[in-house]
Design a protein around this motif. Structure first.
Motif, mmCIF file in Angstrom:
data_model
loop_
_atom_site.group_PDB
_atom_site.id
_atom_site.type_symbol
_atom_site.label_atom_id
_atom_site.label_comp_id
_atom_site.label_asym_id
_atom_site.label_seq_id
_atom_site.Cartn_x
_atom_site.Cartn_y
_atom_site.Cartn_z
ATOM 1 N N VAL A 128 -25.640 -9.641 -74.615
ATOM 2 C CA VAL A 128 -24.737 -9.260 -75.704
ATOM 3 C C VAL A 128 -23.530 -10.194 -75.761
ATOM 4 C CG1 VAL A 128 -23.215 -7.432 -76.556
ATOM 5 C CG2 VAL A 128 -25.497 -6.864 -75.720
ATOM 6 N N THR A 159 -24.096 -1.328 -76.499
ATOM 7 C CA THR A 159 -23.056 -1.960 -77.296
ATOM 8 C C THR A 159 -21.977 -2.606 -76.436
ATOM 9 O OG1 THR A 159 -21.828 0.118 -77.407
ATOM 10 C CG2 THR A 159 -23.422 -0.311 -79.163
ATOM 11 N N SER A 160 -21.135 -3.406 -77.077
ATOM 12 C CA SER A 160 -19.931 -3.958 -76.468
ATOM 13 C C SER A 160 -18.892 -4.111 -77.561
ATOM 14 C CB SER A 160 -20.199 -5.312 -75.821
ATOM 15 O OG SER A 160 -18.988 -5.904 -75.379
ATOM 16 N N SER A 161 -17.645 -3.866 -77.205
ATOM 17 C CA SER A 161 -16.561 -3.928 -78.188
ATOM 18 C C SER A 161 -15.893 -5.294 -78.244
ATOM 19 C CB SER A 161 -15.502 -2.861 -77.852
ATOM 20 O OG SER A 161 -14.934 -3.109 -76.569
ATOM 21 N N SER A 165 -19.282 -10.628 -79.371
ATOM 22 C CA SER A 165 -20.500 -9.988 -78.890
ATOM 23 C C SER A 165 -21.543 -9.930 -79.999
ATOM 24 C CB SER A 165 -20.207 -8.573 -78.401
ATOM 25 O OG SER A 165 -19.303 -8.573 -77.318
ATOM 26 N N ARG A 166 -22.808 -9.862 -79.597
ATOM 27 C CA ARG A 166 -23.917 -9.676 -80.524
ATOM 28 C C ARG A 166 -24.715 -8.469 -80.039
ATOM 29 N NH1 ARG A 166 -21.198 -11.757 -83.459
ATOM 30 N NH2 ARG A 166 -21.442 -13.701 -84.626
ATOM 31 N N THR A 167 -24.345 -7.311 -80.594
ATOM 32 C CA THR A 167 -24.873 -6.044 -80.103
ATOM 33 C C THR A 167 -26.385 -5.950 -80.205
ATOM 34 O OG1 THR A 167 -22.816 -4.847 -80.545
ATOM 35 C CG2 THR A 167 -24.833 -3.548 -80.496
ATOM 36 N N SER A 168 -26.984 -6.608 -81.183
ATOM 37 C CA SER A 168 -28.437 -6.494 -81.353
ATOM 38 C C SER A 168 -29.197 -6.912 -80.106
ATOM 39 C CB SER A 168 -28.894 -7.341 -82.545
ATOM 40 O OG SER A 168 -28.595 -8.711 -82.354
ATOM 41 N N GLY A 170 -28.467 -6.122 -77.206
ATOM 42 C CA GLY A 170 -28.353 -5.065 -76.208
ATOM 43 C C GLY A 170 -29.403 -3.989 -76.342
ATOM 44 N N ASN A 171 -30.335 -4.155 -77.278
ATOM 45 C CA ASN A 171 -31.394 -3.168 -77.490
ATOM 46 C C ASN A 171 -32.374 -3.199 -76.315
ATOM 47 O OD1 ASN A 171 -33.513 -1.580 -78.352
ATOM 48 N ND2 ASN A 171 -33.730 -2.565 -80.342
ATOM 49 N N GLY A 195 -24.498 3.708 -76.570
ATOM 50 C CA GLY A 195 -24.385 3.626 -78.021
ATOM 51 C C GLY A 195 -25.484 4.439 -78.667
#
Length: 284
Positions: A128, A159-161, A165-168, A170-171, A195
């Motif tokens: 992420v 997720t990350s705030s 970051s690229r949350t996708s 983190g799936n 998340g």
């Protein structure tokens, strides 16, 4: 120990402060609250090993896994070498965890081997913050190296705030093929799918013997809510305790909240330290 339990905090960040982006400092401020994490730092922003050791002793933490990170997009670059003084001060309590970013390290497996040779007991990857897919074939030599050396792979899931970051990435579903392709390699999904992916992470942990979930950043009292679709007592058999220090109000408080959830003793012992020892026997 805390209340007689052997405790491993398997998710700790103790970087030199000058290596960090401002968002990291804000994150620590927001999530730690009044927790005295700054007390372990010298004026130049370096960790004072004796102070960190004393703080972890006061919290009842027997083993601490120290994360480094090579994520210039999100948090900055915190080299593994910055954690060496802590390990040198107390090699029983403190252990290194490697980190690799395929955009910075090529070939990535060579860099992982270098960090493992420094004494790292696990590898952490942060897709992420690094903006890469953990399922990319370029990572396969890294996974094979870890499998050959018997070293678990910890990866950020959820997720990350942090800006950049690229949350996708983190799936946890991205790892569905990887965990099958490397059945002898143990994978720890840090943050347990935080998340909107709790269900995916939990399902994989129950379905695959080589998948575990670390609890870093998850308030223990909310675990029944996060994993409400699952038998929490059974799922807890795949939990690894971690806090995401310093972004935690109190390590000991988190441990005692877990104790209060009413899990059987064998499950609780596993969560607080036993499962981490299974994954990294040298922690014993």
């Amino acid at each position: 120990m805390i209340d007689g339990y052997f405790v491993v905090d398997a998710h700790v960040h103790a970087p030199r402060l000058p290596t960090l982006k401002p968002a990291w400092m804000q994150w620590a401020h927001d999530f730690a609250g009044a927790y005295p994490w700054r007390s372990v730092y010298a004026e130049d922003g370096s960790v004072v090993p004796s102070a960190m050791d004393e703080l972890m002793e006061s919290e009842g933490v027997d083993r601490v896994l120290l994360f480094c990170e090579y994520s210039p997009r999100a948090t900055g670059i915190q080299p593994i070498e910055d954690n060496l003084p802590l390990v040198e001060h107390n090699p029983t309590r403190f252990r290194l965890v490697a980190n690799v970013n395929p955009y910075l390290h090529h070939p990535a497996a060579t860099e992982v081997a270098r960090q493992l040779d420094l004494g790292a007991v696990a590898l952490k990857i942060h897709p992420v913050h690094g903006a890469f897919s953990p399922a990319d074939k370029e990572m396969y030599p890294v996974y094979q190296l870890c499998a050959d050396r018997g070293v678990p792979v910890i990866l950020h899931s959820g997720t990350s705030s942090f800006p950049g970051s690229r949350t996708s990435f983190g799936n946890p579903e991205l790892m569905s093929d990887v965990v099958e392709d490397f059945p002898s390699l143990q994978f720890v999904f840090a943050h347990g799918g935080r998340g909107w992916w709790y269900d995916v992470a939990a399902f994989l942990a129950l379905a695959r013997e080589n998948v575990w979930l670390d609890l870093a950043g998850l308030p223990p009292k909310k675990l029944p809510e996060y994993y409400q679709r699952f038998d929490l007592g059974r799922l807890a058999g795949k939990f690894v305790f971690g806090t995401d220090w310093p972004g935690v109000p109190s390590v000991a408080k988190n441990v005692r909240t877990l104790i209060g959830l009413g899990w059987p003793e064998d499950v609780l012992n596993g969560v607080l330290g036993g499962n981490a020892v299974k994954l990294m026997p040298s922690l014993a």
